[in-house]
Write an enzyme that holds these catalytic residues in place. Sequence first.
Site, PDB file in Angstrom:
ATOM      1  N   PHE A  87       1.844  -0.534   9.987  1.00 20.91           N
ATOM      2  CA  PHE A  87       0.932  -0.681   8.861  1.00 20.91           C
ATOM      3  C   PHE A  87       0.598   0.694   8.270  1.00 20.91           C
ATOM      4  O   PHE A  87       1.193   1.703   8.606  1.00 20.91           O
ATOM      5  CB  PHE A  87      -0.326  -1.412   9.304  1.00 20.91           C
ATOM      6  CG  PHE A  87      -0.152  -2.912   9.447  1.00 20.91           C
ATOM      7  CD1 PHE A  87       1.103  -3.491   9.510  1.00 20.91           C
ATOM      8  CD2 PHE A  87      -1.252  -3.744   9.528  1.00 20.91           C
ATOM      9  CE1 PHE A  87       1.270  -4.872   9.638  1.00 20.91           C
ATOM     10  CE2 PHE A  87      -1.104  -5.123   9.664  1.00 20.91           C
ATOM     11  CZ  PHE A  87       0.151  -5.685   9.725  1.00 20.91           C
ATOM     12  N   GLN A 108       4.204   0.611   2.212  1.00 16.30           N
ATOM     13  CA  GLN A 108       4.382  -0.596   3.002  1.00 16.30           C
ATOM     14  C   GLN A 108       5.543  -1.384   2.403  1.00 16.30           C
ATOM     15  O   GLN A 108       5.580  -1.637   1.197  1.00 16.30           O
ATOM     16  CB  GLN A 108       3.104  -1.415   3.000  1.00 16.30           C
ATOM     17  CG  GLN A 108       1.949  -0.770   3.763  1.00 16.30           C
ATOM     18  CD  GLN A 108       2.158  -0.849   5.262  1.00 16.30           C
ATOM     19  OE1 GLN A 108       1.819  -1.823   5.906  1.00 16.30           O
ATOM     20  NE2 GLN A 108       2.740   0.195   5.840  1.00 16.30           N
ATOM     21  N   TRP A 127       5.876 -10.626   1.591  1.00 16.33           N
ATOM     22  CA  TRP A 127       5.423  -9.784   2.697  1.00 16.33           C
ATOM     23  C   TRP A 127       6.118 -10.200   3.990  1.00 16.33           C
ATOM     24  O   TRP A 127       6.326 -11.382   4.264  1.00 16.33           O
ATOM     25  CB  TRP A 127       3.913  -9.923   2.832  1.00 16.33           C
ATOM     26  CG  TRP A 127       3.255  -8.946   3.766  1.00 16.33           C
ATOM     27  CD1 TRP A 127       2.694  -7.756   3.445  1.00 16.33           C
ATOM     28  CD2 TRP A 127       3.077  -9.096   5.185  1.00 16.33           C
ATOM     29  NE1 TRP A 127       2.180  -7.133   4.561  1.00 16.33           N
ATOM     30  CE2 TRP A 127       2.400  -7.939   5.648  1.00 16.33           C
ATOM     31  CE3 TRP A 127       3.436 -10.073   6.105  1.00 16.33           C
ATOM     32  CZ2 TRP A 127       2.066  -7.756   6.983  1.00 16.33           C
ATOM     33  CZ3 TRP A 127       3.108  -9.882   7.450  1.00 16.33           C
ATOM     34  CH2 TRP A 127       2.429  -8.743   7.866  1.00 16.33           C
ATOM     35  N   ASP A 134       0.788  -1.239   0.000  1.00 20.18           N
ATOM     36  CA  ASP A 134       0.000   0.000   0.000  1.00 20.18           C
ATOM     37  C   ASP A 134       0.823   1.293   0.000  1.00 20.18           C
ATOM     38  O   ASP A 134       1.791   1.415   0.756  1.00 20.18           O
ATOM     39  CB  ASP A 134      -0.887   0.057   1.243  1.00 20.18           C
ATOM     40  CG  ASP A 134      -1.770  -1.153   1.397  1.00 20.18           C
ATOM     41  OD1 ASP A 134      -1.767  -2.021   0.518  1.00 20.18           O
ATOM     42  OD2 ASP A 134      -2.463  -1.233   2.427  1.00 20.18           O
TER      43      ASP A 134
END
Length: 480
Positions: A98, A55, A63, A39
Amino acid sequence: MISQTLRDARRYEDAMAQNITPLERPEFHLSPKVGWMNDPNGFSYYKDKFHLFYQYYPYDSQWGPMHWGHAVSDDLLHWEYLPAAIAPDMPYDYVGCFSGSAITLPDGKQLFMYTSVRKEAQPDGGVRDIQTQSLAVGDGMDYEKDVRNPILTAEDMPENSSPFDFRDPKMWKCEDGTYRCVIVNDRADGTGGRILLYRSEDGFNWEFESVMLSNDGRFGKMWECPDFFALDGRQVLIVSPQFMRAEGLEFHNGNNSIYFTGDYDKETMTYTRGDARQVDYGMDFYAPQTVETTDGRRVMVAWLQSWDNFMTPEDMDWTGLMTLPRELHVEDDSLVQLPVREIENYYTGERSYENVTLENQSAELDGITGRSFDMTVEVKKEDLEGFSILLACDDENYTELYYNRYQELFTVDRTYSGLVRDVICSRSMKVANEKETIKFRIVMDKYTIEVFANDGKQAMTTLIYTDLKSQGIVFSSDGK
């Protein structure tokens, strides 16, 4: 003070980025310095530059515990990497920093609000991620987390709120000098996402104001990455729902990004929405975030990838891209998107053809080839049944863009783009057009295809990893 965790991340990204050559990267889309990107965060204009955070997990192309990567640009197209901005280095955010946003404070400093995540044992014996909101202040290079973090917790949410789904703050400054922020949250009973509105006098002390809008299970389950802004006389709300069911061609299964146009009531602090619509109809578009430029334009960027389609080749040292930044307008309650006008400053090698006739045949046009271009195609429809363009084409590979006149469907199909995984390969959108011609603008940048139909009234974004040697472009028609 920079933590050892952040210092290690900066040292690692500097060392590993030397292994990635400019030829491997897109020409004018932001990719991560190294590792993983998702993001967009903190999209802002600060100290005479556009800042885009994202991110970021520098240590792998998968991830991992989220950091914030950082890049700056003068023109929204060519980006300079700066050191990673924040890292998961505190007890309240060790699982990850986040998504969030950024604003400029009266003293000239830049303020982040981001979702801080930690793990906590539950009464049933399990362990869950707990999401709170935290702050960091910096100078455009280095950022220091607030000693009061986290500044918003479960105690600051309305009744029946889930502490496990409380994330993605988007802040803005109001005309009276106060601040507002929207944050997404799920009910404790899991019955659907909603938009929580918070208020602050100084950007540091926040209080809950209202549930601005509830999903009520209508559009997916949890909502993510909200954005809320005034544009062309309307209030626009963008969210990215998870676990959504397909609804015709308007919404697809899984993760979507949708928008509403409507009205905001300052007295009740609630939002009256219009119909939900898809922001982008492609296979690779999620979590958009906007910024207002100094000349008053509203510009949006999104993650050009999908949680449901991981396609990165194993030999690549990075994964994830941002979309081409897009200027937004509202026409007839619809969001119109077009590439930022700065792209026109980089045009070279123009090619133009008029009155080319194809009748049940395929053709290549001299000089129309390559993998980085901005191409507008206008097709006369009088005897046309269907029209297609093959991109990144060679003897084995191609990605097809196809328009069916009678069904008024535009389809992107990457089945033969060189994929070796069973991912989603085709998606369609309804492109109605009552004029004699239909127009598509196609912006390609090595791995990315962004189509803007009928002057930006609809958009479709697709990622391909066809070998860069595949450069052909082929036009064909069913009918004349």
